[in-house]
Design an enzyme around this catalytic site. Structure first.
Site, short mmCIF file in Angstrom:
data_model
loop_
_atom_site.label_atom_id
_atom_site.label_comp_id
_atom_site.label_asym_id
_atom_site.label_seq_id
_atom_site.Cartn_x
_atom_site.Cartn_y
_atom_site.Cartn_z
CB SER A 1 -0.94 0.00 1.22
OG SER A 1 -0.20 -0.06 2.40
CG HIS B 1 -1.23 3.39 5.38
ND1 HIS B 1 -2.53 3.03 5.31
CD2 HIS B 1 -0.56 2.51 4.60
CE1 HIS B 1 -2.66 1.97 4.52
NE2 HIS B 1 -1.48 1.64 4.08
CG ASP C 1 -5.37 4.45 5.84
OD1 ASP C 1 -5.48 4.06 4.67
OD2 ASP C 1 -4.29 4.60 6.41
#
Lengths: 180, 167
Positions: A57, A96, A123
């Site tokens: 990701s 992230h 998210d």
């Protein structure tokens, strides 16, 4: 018989004192690894100072199998930082980037929204049901350093336990039978 | 003493040590680079500006973003992540950072860019504080190395203001 026989013979021929020395040296290896890990925990202030990237990701920045070094300081969290966070009800931590920050004037608490560089949306779908923001206590650390590929060792070992046992067994045998 | 196993072990240890030292030197060499990036942002139009049913303000705008980030690239740079954030202060929050646009620059050749865009992410406030709000546009960048330490910095551009009324 050849090699195996030799190994068995070398185990048989050992003196008690030598066996003892080797057990200690094995113990030294294990404890020094533990010392390094715990020492890193103290220096970085993070529960897990090193994490392996498991998903794509954050590509092309971080690929699966890359290693990240984390640091957890008192400094406030700001947009753009890459953080590792735990979501309630999920076991595996996520790496992230922070894209939104709202810091409260009175209490100094932060509301943070994250997004994977390679993901299309933010998210909120990954968070617990109804959770809109991450708070400080969700965040385990921020990424400060990067080392490519090395994490593949742990990925292979967790996904193929057989290889792990073979490797540990072989190393253990090597330590026990080595004469130097 | 001079068995195959020992030689293989010594060779592997030496190779890994050299590799680790080279990685450390590559990362350290980034410190000698003193970049001088430039950036300009113009807000061309407020497309719409409203108070959402849940009470939060939301605005959509069209912008021109231009930047020259070529000096950030060194031989140890894998990519540069760049994003534009609106930053402002409200009565309740001492700092709000809302990312409006971002991009990944894979190579030095693409590091000088000009882009005409609307905000890629929603510009939503926590509450209803955006009318006549002064805000800064901040261009942040995050240098991702091939190996080693990551670098980040920003350029703050001041003097932006949202309109007085919803539209």
């Amino acid at each position: 018989m050849g090699w195996i026989g030799e190994q068995i013979d070398s185990v048989k021929s050992m003196q008690f004192r030598q066996l003892f020395t080797q057990a200690i040296s094995l113990g030294m290896i294990v404890t020094s690894a533990l010392i390094i890990w715990k020492g890193l925990m103290c220096i970085t202030g993070s529960e897990s100072p090193v994490v392996v990237v498991l998903s794509g990701s954050m590509e092309p920045g971080f690929k699966r199998g890359d290693i990240l070094f984390l640091h957890m300081s008192k400094e406030p969290i700001r947009a753009g930082e890459i953080v590792v966070f735990n979501v309630d009800g999920r076991e595996i931590p996520i790496v992230h980037r922070v894209i939104k920050v709202h810091e409260r004037e009175d209490t100094g608490e932060v509301d943070v929204l994250t997004k994977g560089d390679n993901n299309f949306g933010d998210d909120r779908l990954l968070y617990a049901q109804g959770q809109m923001w991450l708070q400080r206590h969700h965040i385990m650390g921020r990424a400060v350093g990067f080392l490519p590929y090395v994490g593949w060792v742990t990925i292979i070992m967790t996904e193929q336990p057989l290889i792990k046992y073979i490797l540990i067994g072989a190393l253990g045998l090597l330590v026990i039978t080595s004469k130097e | 003493m001079h068995s195959f196993g020992y030689r293989a072990n010594a060779l592997l240890t030496f190779a890994i040590t050299i590799l680790a030292v080279m990685c450390a030197i590559a990362s350290f060499s980034d410190n000698f680079n003193s970049p001088s990036p430039t950036s300009q942002v113009q807000v061309l139009n407020i497309n719409w500006f409203r108070n959402k049913p849940d009470g939060d303000d939301e605005v959509s705008m069209t912008m021109n973003i231009s930047a020259d980030l070529q000096s950030l690239f060194t031989w140890n740079t894998k990519q540069v992540f760049v994003f534009l954030a609106a930053e402002y202060k409200t009565r309740k929050n001492s700092l709000n950072q809302v990312s409006l646009w971002d991009g990944i620059i894979p190579a030095k050749e693409h590091a000088k860019f000009y882009i005409h865009t609307t905000n890629k992410y929603r510009f939503v406030d926590q509450g209803s504080n955006l009318r006549e709000r002064d805000f800064n546009m901040t261009l942040h960048w995050h240098v991702m190395p091939k190996t080693g330490k990551m670098f980040a910095d920003k350029i703050v551009m001041t003097g932006f203001r949202l309109p007085q009324a919803y539209r």
